[in-house]
Design a protein around this motif. Sequence first.
Motif, PDB file in Angstrom:
ATOM      1  N   THR A 168     -17.522  69.786 -15.752  1.00  0.00           N
ATOM      2  CA  THR A 168     -18.087  70.621 -14.691  1.00  0.00           C
ATOM      3  C   THR A 168     -18.694  69.777 -13.582  1.00  0.00           C
ATOM      4  N   TRP A 169     -19.479  68.776 -13.969  1.00  0.00           N
ATOM      5  CA  TRP A 169     -20.115  67.924 -12.965  1.00  0.00           C
ATOM      6  C   TRP A 169     -19.094  67.072 -12.216  1.00  0.00           C
ATOM      7  N   VAL A 170     -18.059  66.632 -12.913  1.00  0.00           N
ATOM      8  CA  VAL A 170     -16.998  65.871 -12.241  1.00  0.00           C
ATOM      9  C   VAL A 170     -16.267  66.767 -11.243  1.00  0.00           C
ATOM     10  N   LEU A 171     -16.042  68.026 -11.628  1.00  0.00           N
ATOM     11  CA  LEU A 171     -15.383  68.983 -10.740  1.00  0.00           C
ATOM     12  C   LEU A 171     -16.218  69.214  -9.481  1.00  0.00           C
ATOM     13  N   ILE A 172     -17.522  69.397  -9.663  1.00  0.00           N
ATOM     14  CA  ILE A 172     -18.414  69.604  -8.521  1.00  0.00           C
ATOM     15  C   ILE A 172     -18.422  68.374  -7.617  1.00  0.00           C
ATOM     16  N   ALA A 173     -18.542  67.198  -8.228  1.00  0.00           N
ATOM     17  CA  ALA A 173     -18.592  65.956  -7.447  1.00  0.00           C
ATOM     18  C   ALA A 173     -17.295  65.737  -6.679  1.00  0.00           C
ATOM     19  N   PHE A 174     -16.174  65.959  -7.346  1.00  0.00           N
ATOM     20  CA  PHE A 174     -14.882  65.790  -6.678  1.00  0.00           C
ATOM     21  C   PHE A 174     -14.755  66.757  -5.503  1.00  0.00           C
ATOM     22  N   GLY A 175     -15.169  68.001  -5.718  1.00  0.00           N
ATOM     23  CA  GLY A 175     -15.100  68.989  -4.645  1.00  0.00           C
ATOM     24  C   GLY A 175     -15.967  68.609  -3.454  1.00  0.00           C
ATOM     25  N   LEU A 176     -17.170  68.120  -3.723  1.00  0.00           N
ATOM     26  CA  LEU A 176     -18.074  67.729  -2.638  1.00  0.00           C
ATOM     27  C   LEU A 176     -17.522  66.542  -1.851  1.00  0.00           C
ATOM     28  N   VAL A 177     -17.014  65.550  -2.569  1.00  0.00           N
ATOM     29  CA  VAL A 177     -16.443  64.378  -1.898  1.00  0.00           C
ATOM     30  C   VAL A 177     -15.244  64.788  -1.047  1.00  0.00           C
ATOM     31  N   TYR A 178     -14.407  65.647  -1.603  1.00  0.00           N
ATOM     32  CA  TYR A 178     -13.223  66.089  -0.861  1.00  0.00           C
ATOM     33  C   TYR A 178     -13.623  66.945   0.338  1.00  0.00           C
ATOM     34  N   PHE A 179     -14.678  67.744   0.179  1.00  0.00           N
ATOM     35  CA  PHE A 179     -15.178  68.566   1.281  1.00  0.00           C
ATOM     36  C   PHE A 179     -15.684  67.687   2.425  1.00  0.00           C
ATOM     37  N   ILE A 180     -16.475  66.675   2.088  1.00  0.00           N
ATOM     38  CA  ILE A 180     -17.014  65.770   3.114  1.00  0.00           C
ATOM     39  C   ILE A 180     -15.886  65.037   3.829  1.00  0.00           C
ATOM     40  N   TRP A 181     -14.928  64.536   3.040  1.00  0.00           N
ATOM     41  CA  TRP A 181     -13.784  63.854   3.647  1.00  0.00           C
ATOM     42  C   TRP A 181     -13.000  64.806   4.546  1.00  0.00           C
ATOM     43  N   GLY A 182     -12.817  66.040   4.089  1.00  0.00           N
ATOM     44  CA  GLY A 182     -12.082  67.023   4.873  1.00  0.00           C
ATOM     45  C   GLY A 182     -12.782  67.379   6.172  1.00  0.00           C
ATOM     46  N   MET A 183     -14.113  67.490   6.129  1.00  0.00           N
ATOM     47  CA  MET A 183     -14.861  67.796   7.348  1.00  0.00           C
ATOM     48  C   MET A 183     -14.785  66.643   8.342  1.00  0.00           C
ATOM     49  N   LYS A 184     -14.903  65.421   7.846  1.00  0.00           N
ATOM     50  CA  LYS A 184     -14.782  64.262   8.736  1.00  0.00           C
ATOM     51  C   LYS A 184     -13.406  64.229   9.385  1.00  0.00           C
ATOM     52  N   ARG A 185     -12.406  64.523   8.605  1.00  0.00           N
ATOM     53  CA  ARG A 185     -11.036  64.529   9.125  1.00  0.00           C
ATOM     54  C   ARG A 185     -10.858  65.632  10.159  1.00  0.00           C
ATOM     55  N   ALA A 186     -11.443  66.811   9.884  1.00  0.00           N
ATOM     56  CA  ALA A 186     -11.324  67.934  10.813  1.00  0.00           C
ATOM     57  C   ALA A 186     -12.029  67.640  12.132  1.00  0.00           C
ATOM     58  N   LEU A 187     -13.220  67.058  12.055  1.00  0.00           N
ATOM     59  CA  LEU A 187     -13.969  66.746  13.274  1.00  0.00           C
ATOM     60  C   LEU A 187     -13.297  65.633  14.067  1.00  0.00           C
TER      61      LEU A 187
ATOM     62  N   ALA B   3     -10.632  73.430   0.753  1.00  0.00           N
ATOM     63  CA  ALA B   3     -10.211  73.144  -0.622  1.00  0.00           C
ATOM     64  C   ALA B   3     -11.337  72.484  -1.404  1.00  0.00           C
ATOM     65  N   GLY B   4     -12.005  71.516  -0.785  1.00  0.00           N
ATOM     66  CA  GLY B   4     -13.121  70.851  -1.455  1.00  0.00           C
ATOM     67  C   GLY B   4     -14.248  71.812  -1.774  1.00  0.00           C
ATOM     68  N   ALA B   5     -14.549  72.708  -0.831  1.00  0.00           N
ATOM     69  CA  ALA B   5     -15.613  73.688  -1.052  1.00  0.00           C
ATOM     70  C   ALA B   5     -15.262  74.629  -2.201  1.00  0.00           C
ATOM     71  N   ILE B   6     -14.007  75.065  -2.256  1.00  0.00           N
ATOM     72  CA  ILE B   6     -13.568  75.968  -3.325  1.00  0.00           C
ATOM     73  C   ILE B   6     -13.687  75.289  -4.687  1.00  0.00           C
ATOM     74  N   ILE B   7     -13.240  74.043  -4.761  1.00  0.00           N
ATOM     75  CA  ILE B   7     -13.295  73.308  -6.028  1.00  0.00           C
ATOM     76  C   ILE B   7     -14.745  73.123  -6.480  1.00  0.00           C
ATOM     77  N   SER B   8     -15.600  72.753  -5.547  1.00  0.00           N
ATOM     78  CA  SER B   8     -17.005  72.550  -5.885  1.00  0.00           C
ATOM     79  C   SER B   8     -17.662  73.859  -6.322  1.00  0.00           C
ATOM     80  N   LEU B   9     -17.334  74.948  -5.642  1.00  0.00           N
ATOM     81  CA  LEU B   9     -17.892  76.252  -6.001  1.00  0.00           C
ATOM     82  C   LEU B   9     -17.414  76.705  -7.380  1.00  0.00           C
TER      83      LEU B   9
END
Length: 237
Positions: free
Chosen positions: A88-107, A221-227
């Motif tokens: 569960t914690w790995v899933l949350i961490a992976f989602g957060l990291v992917y979310f941050i990377w995705g936001m940086k890429r989007a911006l 996608a990152g937000a969904i995984i983390s949620l």
Amino acid sequence: MSHDLVVLGTAAASIGFFHTLLGPDHYLPFIAMSRSGEWSLRKTALITVLCGAGHVLSSVVLGLIGISFGFAVSRLQIVESFRGSLATWVLIAFGLVYFIWGMKRALRNRAHTHLHEHGCRTSHGHTHDHNKEHVHVHKTDGNKSMTPWVLFIIFILGPCEPLIPLLMYPAAKSSFFDLWLVTSIFGLITIMTMLGIVMSSYFGISIIPTAKLERYTHAIAGAIISLCGISILLFGL
């Protein structure tokens, strides 16, 4: 076929189906990542099946070890609980990291304007983004290539909570065949349910216009995984 085996087989099918259906972490990560990573139908199906198989087999192996050495169910449940928390914690961490990377890429790829000056002291500007122009670069991005492996590891860590105490141990009291049959039914139904939901969503999402959200797909996608991971912590899904 004995009455007890029929009951256990029916229970295995029912538990496998509802356990998967009520646990969004069994399918939402694949739906989200297939969209953001632009996976093909074949790749999406293959990754879903492999992760589902790893998810089931990890608990099967643990259950067989417990049955072979005569461990009490309670001892295995402690191990399963630890595995569940870790996954569960790995899933949350992976989602957060992917979310941050995705936001940086989007911006980084947001629309912007370039001004061009001409010799006659006139200038004009045009607005564009780099979402489509740089696709060839991002296709080889390490984050994408590692994603299936990360999901596979997470699903191996994640236990099938009802499999060992409710199905494997009762079936093992009868015979090895009963144990094999009940476990196979549970695993097959679990994987088929995962695949069915993911494939249905794959085709459903493909007909929804999402052009305006295109550059945010990785962040979403990152937000969904983390949620998904957070929902497991809060609601035990």
